[in-house]
Scaffold this motif. Structure first.
Motif: not given
Length: 288
Positions: A170-188, A216-226
């Motif tokens: 999802t594109r955020l209002a501030d230009g960043g991006t929120e990626v939604r995924t998942g981790i299984t308990l086994k992988a954790f 979720k992973i949130v990335v800033n508008a400039d592509g850096t990690l938040r």
């Protein structure tokens, strides 16, 4: 009369042709999947770049877990600066107040310094302990804080390759991006995202291992990690597993993140590696 009714019907149909129909178009599933995977890869790339380039950085790791009735939580603030680097890690327990300590590795010298919180005061007659230090690792994924990020990426990759998780973005209002995924308990658990003793993981029922925790992973508008975060719970027959683990990037470190060296009369010096190993074993047992 019949002509009039037909004429009225024709007018109504003509008027209807110019009106929009409520609703929204349905996205092509293949296109949506490809877009989600593309944004997921961008999110993972932002994490990997952050880890690779993190020379002067400041970040916070928070972790909270419940497995059946066993609870543990902590917040870890990390700062690293310079070359060779100074590194300070401040560990604060959120489940056992007072069981806190700071681990400080100055840029020069061969000693590390541990500031003891009230829960660990009985380990030494002074507020600080010093012992022989290993050099700060050149392998970024071995550095506190960054280690959690690396393990989260490994757990996400294991989960997505298993086919049970489809990332979305999802594109955020501030230009960043929120990626939604998942981790299984086994992988954790397989990737030791947080250290969980074997006797605790043994309490997890086998059918719970394939269940997925929202991530979720949130990335800033400039592509850096938040931020990166996994948060959720899975019910079981004998109790739930609840996890909340994340990393927050907090910009570049500053000189005042690092304390002056403690005075000699405020420090208990451990003579060698054997004494240091014994100290950490006692700290671990007291914490447990």
């Amino acid at each position: 009369m019949r002509v009039t009714r037909l004429a009225l019907a024709a007018v109504a149909l003509a008027a209807g042709c110019g009106q929009s129909v409520a609703g929204s178009p349905v996205a092509n599933p293949a296109d949506a999947k490809a877009a989600g995977e593309r944004l997921y890869n961008q999110g993972v790339s932002a994490i990997q770049t952050y880890v690779k380039d993190a020379t002067d950085f400041r970040g916070t790791v928070y972790r909270y877990g419940v497995i059946k009735d066993k609870r543990s939580g902590s917040e870890v603030n990390v700062s690293m600066r310079g070359d060779p680097p100074a590194l300070i890690t401040k560990i604060k327990s959120t489940s056992h107040p007072g069981f806190d300590y700071d681990l400080y590795r100055p840029a020069d010298g061969d000693r590390e310094y541990i500031r003891l919180g009230p829960g660990y005061a009985k380990l030494a007659p002074t507020p600080w302990v010093s012992g022989p230090a290993n050099p700060v690792s050149g392998f970024a994924c071995a550095i506190s804080g960054l280690q959690t990020l690396c393990k989260l990426v490994d757990a996400m990759d294991q989960s997505t390759k298993g086919g049970g998780v489809s990332p979305q973005g999802t594109r955020l209002a501030d230009g960043g991006t929120e990626v939604r995924t998942g981790i299984t308990l086994k992988a954790f658990i397989d990737n030791s995202v947080i250290p969980i003793p074997a006797d605790i993981t043994a309490l997890v029922e086998p059918e719970m291992m394939g269940r997925t925790f929202p991530t979720k992973i949130v990335v800033n508008a400039d592509g850096t990690l938040r931020t990166v975060e996994v948060k959720g719970e899975v019910p079981g027959k004998g109790g739930k597993v609840q996890l909340e683990v994340g990393y927050e990037a907090r910009g570049r470190s500053a000189a005042d993140d690092f304390p002056p060296l403690p005075a000699a009369d405020q420090t208990t010096a451990l003579a060698d590696k054997a004494a240091s190993d014994d100290f950490w074993a006692r700290l671990g047992a007291l914490r447990g």
